[in-house]
Each structure stands twice: as structure tokens, then as C-alpha cells.
Scaffold this motif. Structure first.
Motif: not given
Length: 266
Positions: A99, A102-103, A106, A109-110, A113
Motif C-alpha cells: 500500500m 502504491a501511495f 499515485r 488514487a491510494n 492507505w
């Protein structure tokens, strides 16, 4: 007769990293930003491998090093620093690391988290952005904050982390596995997110398997399958397990650290 060769069907990527068996592997459960407990645990483990004269040791962190606790950045600082002589550090990718990455790639979009311990991780890097800040700011400005504050070696180390390790007859994952599948058929959801559930809670033995992810206030063991996530961030309790992968002997030993000034061994 055709002059064109049929291309082989693509194969699914293997999530497994095979490690030649060392003298001992010390698997360490979910740390979740508790640098104090990790320091205390490594001191206990160092005493053990020194007393046993092990010269080839792997410290295997089962993932979820970050989030929830206050010192995620400090944990990653420690794990990206040189290891003691005769010791190798190896970290699995946990769902919280996934997570986080991913954060970082982007943020907009994340944002979810941040509600799962990500806010504490950003704070440990000196970043105090809220959801509303991120939604309001230009994406380039958010990325500038992240890149200026999060060391590149931290991100590189997590991006290189395998999802699962095999050494001798032992397997190590973050969140267990699906016992109905072969190793190569396991998915990221099985290994990192625990889609099949906690096999120890389901009273299923999956062989010589050690994992974390499913937090409880004590270790759960079924046969040779152990879940060693004891909820460090909430319980002040971190657990590790020593295995000897070079032998057919399944003897193991658990180590538990409660606070830096109170340790015990089972």
C-alpha cells in the motif's frame, strides 16, 4: 508446412525467492513501526546466535514493517543499514508495504492507505499531509513532498522485496498461503493479503510454514505451521522464531520481546 513457430504460452511470475539454507533463520513477526521492540528483539537474537556460534545467520522480516506504530522511517533506516558480520537481512513484502509503494506512486488514487496506518508512516518522515491536503494540492507538489522526505534506498529495498521465501523444507510468507495450491500457483492475494485466511485459525497444517499478518495476542501453531504476528503496535509484544533449515529436524524456538526492559523466551 508452417515456417512460423508457435510462441510458448506466458508463465505466471514466481513470487518465491529460494535461499540456500544458512545455519539458522530467525523469522521476525510484524513490526509495524515499533523500532524499540525491533531493537530489543535483535539484541536477544544476537545473544542466541553468538552463544551457539552461528556464523551464517539470516534475519528474515515477515513484512508489515511499517504503519500504525510511530517509527516506520526509523525501522527502514535500520534495515537498509549494514548488517552485523555473518548476518544477512531479508525482508518480505507485506500488504502495508504494498500500500505504501502504491501511495508513493499515485497518492491521489491510494488515499485509503492513510486510514490503515499510513498517516503515522508519513509523520515518521516528517510529512504531515492530510487527505484534504493531497486532494487539494497539485499532484506534482504532493510527489515533491514525498520524494524530498522519503529516502530512495527505503523505496528501492521494498520494491526488491520478495513475497515469499523457501529455504530447505521451510517456507516463509507474509500472510500464509492457500494450502490447496502448489507453491507456484499461489497468488499475491494468497501470500501477501491472506485471501485464504489464517490456516492456523482454521486448524490447517501447511507443513513447515511461518507467516504473520493475522495479529493476535499470542503465537498460533498447528503442527509445523506457525503464525507469529502478535500485534506489536497494539500489544507491545514482538515475536520471532528460529528454524534450522539445513537439517531434517523440525526443532524450533520462539523468542518474545515485550518492552526493551522486559524480555522472555518460550
Amino acid at each position: 508446412m508452417s515456417f512460423f513457430k508457435r510462441r510458448p504460452a506466458p508463465t505466471a511470475p514466481s513470487f518465491w525467492h529460494d535461499v540456500p539454507p544458512p545455519e539458522a533463520i530467525y523469522a521476525i513477526g510484524d513490526v509495524h513501526g515499533r523500532r524499540d521492540l525491533l531493537a530489543a528483539m535483535e539484541a536477544v537474537l544476537a545473544q542466541d546466535w553468538t552463544q551457539r556460534s552461528y556464523g551464517d545467520v539470516v534475519l528474515l522480516y515477515l513484512g508489515d514493517l511499517i504503519d500504525r506504530g510511530p517509527h516506520s522511517a526509523h525501522v527502514l533506516d535500520h534495515l537498509t543499514a549494514p548488517a552485523p558480520k555473518g548476518v544477512r537481512r531479508l525482508t518480505l513484502l507485506g500488504n502495508h508495504e504494498e500500500m505504501f509503494l502504491a501511495f508513493v506512486d499515485r497518492p491521489e488514487a491510494n488515499l485509503a492507505w492513510l486510514d490503515h496506518g499510513g498517516g503515522e508512516t508519513l509523520n515518521s518522515y516528517g510529512i504531515y499531509l492530510t487527505k484534504s491536503d493531497i486532494m487539494r494540492m497539485p499532484r506534482s507538489k504532493v510527489l515533491q513532498h514525498l520524494r524530498a522526505s522519503i529516502p530512495r534506498p527505503h523505496l528501492d529495498a521494498l520494491r526488491r522485496a520478495p513475497r515469499a521465501v523457501r529455504s530447505g523444507d521451510w517456507r516463509f510468507t507474509h500472510a500464509g498461503l492457500d494450502p490447496t495450491k502448489t507453491d507456484e500457483a499461489q497468488t499475491a492475494a494468497d501470500l501477501t493479503w491472506g485471501a485464504a485466511g489464517d490456516v492456523t485459525a482454521l486448524s490447517q497444517c501447511a507443513g513447515r510454514l511461518v507467516f504473520g499478518h493475522f495479529a493476535a495476542d499470542q503465537v498460533r501453531t498447528i503442527g509445523q505451521t506457525s503464525c507469529i504476528d502478535t500485534g506489536a503496535y497494539a500489544t507491545d509484544r514482538l515475536t520471532a522464531l528460529r528454524v534450522i533449515p539445513r537439517t531434517s529436524d523440525a526443532t524450533t524456538e520462539f523468542f518474545e520481546v515485550y518492552k526493551p526492559d522486559r524480555t522472555s523466551r518460550q
